[in-house]
Write a protein that holds these residues in place. Structure first.
Motif, mmCIF file in Angstrom:
data_model
loop_
_atom_site.group_PDB
_atom_site.id
_atom_site.type_symbol
_atom_site.label_atom_id
_atom_site.label_comp_id
_atom_site.label_asym_id
_atom_site.label_seq_id
_atom_site.Cartn_x
_atom_site.Cartn_y
_atom_site.Cartn_z
ATOM 1 N N LYS A 397 54.308 27.936 74.384
ATOM 2 C CA LYS A 397 53.480 28.972 74.213
ATOM 3 C C LYS A 397 52.333 28.980 73.793
ATOM 4 O O LYS A 397 51.265 29.870 73.964
ATOM 5 N N GLN A 398 51.916 27.719 72.931
ATOM 6 C CA GLN A 398 50.766 27.734 72.130
ATOM 7 C C GLN A 398 49.562 26.895 73.122
ATOM 8 O O GLN A 398 49.361 25.559 73.074
ATOM 9 N N ALA A 399 48.915 27.755 73.919
ATOM 10 C CA ALA A 399 48.144 26.945 74.959
ATOM 11 C C ALA A 399 46.774 26.770 74.138
ATOM 12 O O ALA A 399 46.269 27.283 73.345
ATOM 13 N N ARG A 400 46.135 25.796 75.047
ATOM 14 C CA ARG A 400 44.712 25.299 74.558
ATOM 15 C C ARG A 400 43.748 26.621 74.973
ATOM 16 O O ARG A 400 43.677 26.943 76.123
ATOM 17 N N LYS A 401 42.922 26.855 74.046
ATOM 18 C CA LYS A 401 42.082 28.179 74.436
ATOM 19 C C LYS A 401 40.790 27.483 74.835
ATOM 20 O O LYS A 401 40.142 26.537 74.274
ATOM 21 N N ALA A 402 40.404 27.979 76.012
ATOM 22 C CA ALA A 402 39.129 27.504 76.831
ATOM 23 C C ALA A 402 38.276 28.501 77.162
ATOM 24 O O ALA A 402 38.500 29.722 77.507
ATOM 25 N N LEU A 403 36.935 28.101 77.147
ATOM 26 C CA LEU A 403 35.825 29.223 77.499
ATOM 27 C C LEU A 403 35.159 28.582 78.851
ATOM 28 O O LEU A 403 34.923 27.210 79.006
ATOM 29 N N ILE A 404 34.968 29.491 79.695
ATOM 30 C CA ILE A 404 34.345 29.128 81.183
ATOM 31 C C ILE A 404 32.864 29.442 81.087
ATOM 32 O O ILE A 404 32.936 30.679 80.529
ATOM 33 N N VAL A 405 32.042 28.505 81.481
ATOM 34 C CA VAL A 405 30.674 28.726 81.485
ATOM 35 C C VAL A 405 30.377 28.595 82.892
ATOM 36 O O VAL A 405 30.255 27.484 83.501
ATOM 37 N N CYS A 406 29.858 29.648 83.452
ATOM 38 C CA CYS A 406 29.589 29.379 84.864
ATOM 39 C C CYS A 406 28.284 30.147 85.315
ATOM 40 O O CYS A 406 27.750 31.334 84.620
ATOM 41 N N HIS A 407 27.522 29.422 86.232
ATOM 42 C CA HIS A 407 26.018 29.744 86.457
ATOM 43 C C HIS A 407 26.062 30.855 87.545
ATOM 44 O O HIS A 407 24.968 30.851 88.102
ATOM 45 N N MET A 408 27.191 30.743 88.257
ATOM 46 C CA MET A 408 27.207 31.340 89.619
ATOM 47 C C MET A 408 27.796 32.841 89.593
ATOM 48 O O MET A 408 28.309 33.541 90.625
#
Length: 638
Positions: A397-408
């Motif tokens: 349940k302890q997923a890796r926290k990720a951030l999406i950086v998108c230019h579109m």
């Protein structure tokens, strides 16, 4: 001759001193006196082949066989040669006879029965005597009288039920106790138990059903021998109130009819205890009729304590709570009723999960103080499996926290988010933002890594650049990135733990002690003298070792005391001059873990490092020969 007639012949041949009464013979053979008389006629025919032999029947005296010793030995040898006994089988049978006999039994009797020297029987008796101590029994040897067991009927029955554990070479897959009963007896009792389970829809585990079978057979045997169990009056009243007593009533009606016996009420209470103490399957949760409030509180305290020790949110795992409730109910009943168990997986569990095992034992030490309930390590090992399974469930349940950086733009960002979360359950997307917002966002939020559609400069956090279309090539690259990230994080969890907590003044080469308690006391006392721990830590560490040996395999032990008594976290290392018995293992390296409460999050990494060390025997052997601290540290922090 049938088996009963062979046994009758053997009894008469072995018994040289005087006559045996028909009544005594019928009781030993568990058959009618008329059957014995008929069997004696068959024996007379058999003995005609031996010129010196004669079956003597004297009214008012009994029966005996007179014959020359050579022929007596020849018959005994032929009886035994048809069914040769291994040493292990002989041990079990001797222990069984001692436990079920009211009279003292001589070495000569066993020597003649098994056709071996008295010296061999004496060694068997010594081994059995030491094993009996585990069940509170004492084997008393009286000169010219024989050997007899002293102890309660409950203690004798507990030992009878565990005869399979008498010798390490006995196969754990086979319950040798069943070999001591007749096939028809086993069949009747097994069918009655299965019918009881079906009639009342009882969800009892397979292992508990096997245990109930053994205890029921012993109960039948001891009832025939007029050796009843003792039960206090208030215990009877308490048992009669339980629903399990109704199940036992039904079962006893079946068994009494099948065996022609009348069981005393104490036996019904006794078997009710076993039924209450049996392990239920998860489906049997609803059958725990009145789960004791004290047990509920005990489980809650145990989960809270384990949560603090391992930094895991166990309270959020309902499966763990249910599993512990089912298990703990049986554990407490077994302890209260005096039914000890032996966990065949104990050694393997200690080796496979040393971190979790030691955390559970530490938590149970507090349970003992709070609830005045001491839970033995055999029971604790089963709890380790519950917590380990929970830890693995929670880990998913302890997923890796990720951030999406998108230019579109937003649309493409959320499409990429949906694709990633669908493909990778271990990744949790926290937000989708533009490149310009990254620095400010990182100041306010904690994330594990960034998935970006454009290169990022001057960002002190791991990130990967992928195409916003997220094709198969990007999926493969992201998979490799995530796996690499996990490995890098795991390495960070186990920095140079020994250089961090071990120092030259807590390194002790060439330690020579006679017992593991002395080693533990020496290390704990050294830590106290140097100010790392309080004086009470010494007593705490020795007590912990007494409750369960801390060897984890590979020649390594990890003793420890109560973390609340540690002033400054430290590891003490001892290299033993000679390998020392440490529970069921030989140990050459000892690491005393004195880790303060504020550093408990690091314990898992420390024990993980030591556990991996235990799997490299060549390195352990090399470390055992080192006397220089710096060389030891260099080798161990490879």
């Amino acid at each position: 001759m049938n088996d009963r007639q062979k046994e009758l012949l053997r009894i008469l041949l072995v018994h040289k001193e005087g006559f045996l009464h028909i009544k005594d013979l019928s009781e030993r053979l568990e058959c009618a006196e008329k059957t014995v008389r008929n069997d004696l006629d068959r024996l007379e025919e058999y003995l005609l082949d031996y010129p010196s032999a004669g079956l003597i029947r004297k009214p008012g005296y009994g029966i005996t066989i007179e014959m020359e010793e050579a022929e007596r030995s020849s018959i005994l040898g032929s009886l035994l040669s048809s069914e040769p006994k291994t040493k292990e089988e002989r041990l079990v049978e001797i222990a069984y006879q001692l436990l079920t006999s009211r009279e003292a039994i001589t070495l000569q009797y066993f020597a003649e029965r098994y056709y071996v020297a008295k010296a061999a029987i004496k060694k068997d008796i010594e081994l059995i005597s030491n094993w009996f101590i585990r069940y509170g029994l004492e084997l008393v040897s009286k000169p010219r009288v024989g050997n007899i067991i002293e102890g309660t009927e409950l203690q004798k029955r507990n030992a009878l039920a565990h005869l399979s554990e008498l010798h390490s070479s006995l196969s754990p897959e086979k319950n040798v106790v069943l070999d001591l009963f007749l096939p028809y007896e086993i069949s009747i009792v097994r069918k009655a138990l299965n019918d009881m389970q079906d009639t009342f829809s009882l969800a009892i585990s397979d292992s508990s059903m096997d245990s109930l079978l053994v205890h029921a057979l012993i109960m039948v045997k001891r009832t025939r021998q007029r050796s009843p169990i003792f039960v206090k009056g208030d215990a009877k009243e308490e048992a009669c109130k339980r629903k399990e007593y109704q199940y036992t009533t039904w079962l006893f009606e079946v068994l009494e009819s099948a065996f022609g016996l009348a069981f005393p009420e104490e036996e019904q209470v006794y078997f009710t205890w076993h039924l209450i103490s049996s392990k239920r399957t998860e489906e049997g949760m609803d059958q725990l009729l009145e789960v004791d409030e004290e047990i509920t509180r005990m489980i809650r305290v145990l989960m809270e304590k384990m949560g603090k020790l391992t930094s895991a949110p166990y309270e959020s795992d309902p499966i763990l709570n249910n599993g512990l409730t089912v298990h703990m109910q049986a554990v407490i009943n077994r302890i209260n009723f005096g039914f000890p168990i032996t966990n065949p997986l104990l050694t393997n569990i200690k080796k496979m999960y040393p971190y979790m095992f030691n955390m559970v034992m530490m938590a149970l030490h507090d349970i003992k103080r709070t609830f005045q309930m001491e839970i033995p390590e055999d029971e604790a090992a089963y709890m380790v499996l519950h917590f380990q399974a929970s830890l693995e469930r929670l880990g998913k349940k302890q997923a890796r926290k990720a951030l999406i950086v998108c230019h579109m733009g937003i649309g493409m960002s959320h499409l990429l988010e949906a694709k990633i979360e669908q493909q990778y359950r271990e990744i949790e997307i926290i937000a989708c933002i533009g490149k310009a917002e990254v620095k400010d966002y990182l100041k306010e939020h904690k994330i594990d890594f960034i998935i970006s559609t454009i290169p990022l400069e001057k960002i002190n956090i791991e990130h990967i650049v992928i195409s916003p279309l997220f094709g198969q090539e990007e999926k493969n690259r992201l998979s490799q990135f995530v796996e690499g990230f996990k490995q890098r994080q795991d390495k960070l969890l186990e920095p140079s733990v020994f250089s961090q907590f071990l120092n030259e003044e807590t390194f002790f080469p060439h330690v020579e002690k006679a017992h593991r308690y002395e080693v533990v006391e020496r290390l704990a006392n050294a830590l106290f003298q140097k100010g790392y721990v309080s004086k009470d830590y010494i007593h705490s560490a020795v007590n912990r070792e007494r409750s369960s040996a801390t060897a984890i395999g590979g020649g390594i032990a990890i003793p420890h005391g109560n973390p609340s008594m540690v002033h400054t976290s430290v590891i003490a290392a001892a290299i033993l001059k000679e390998r020392l018995e440490w529970g069921n293992e030989k140990v050459s390296l000892v690491f005393m873990l004195a880790i303060a409460k504020e550093d408990q999050s690091k314990v898992r990494g420390i024990i993980g490092k030591i556990a991996s060390l235990s799997e490299t025997p060549l390195l352990v052997h090399a470390l055992s020969a080192v006397s220089d601290y710096r060389e030891f540290l260099k080798m161990i922090d490879y």
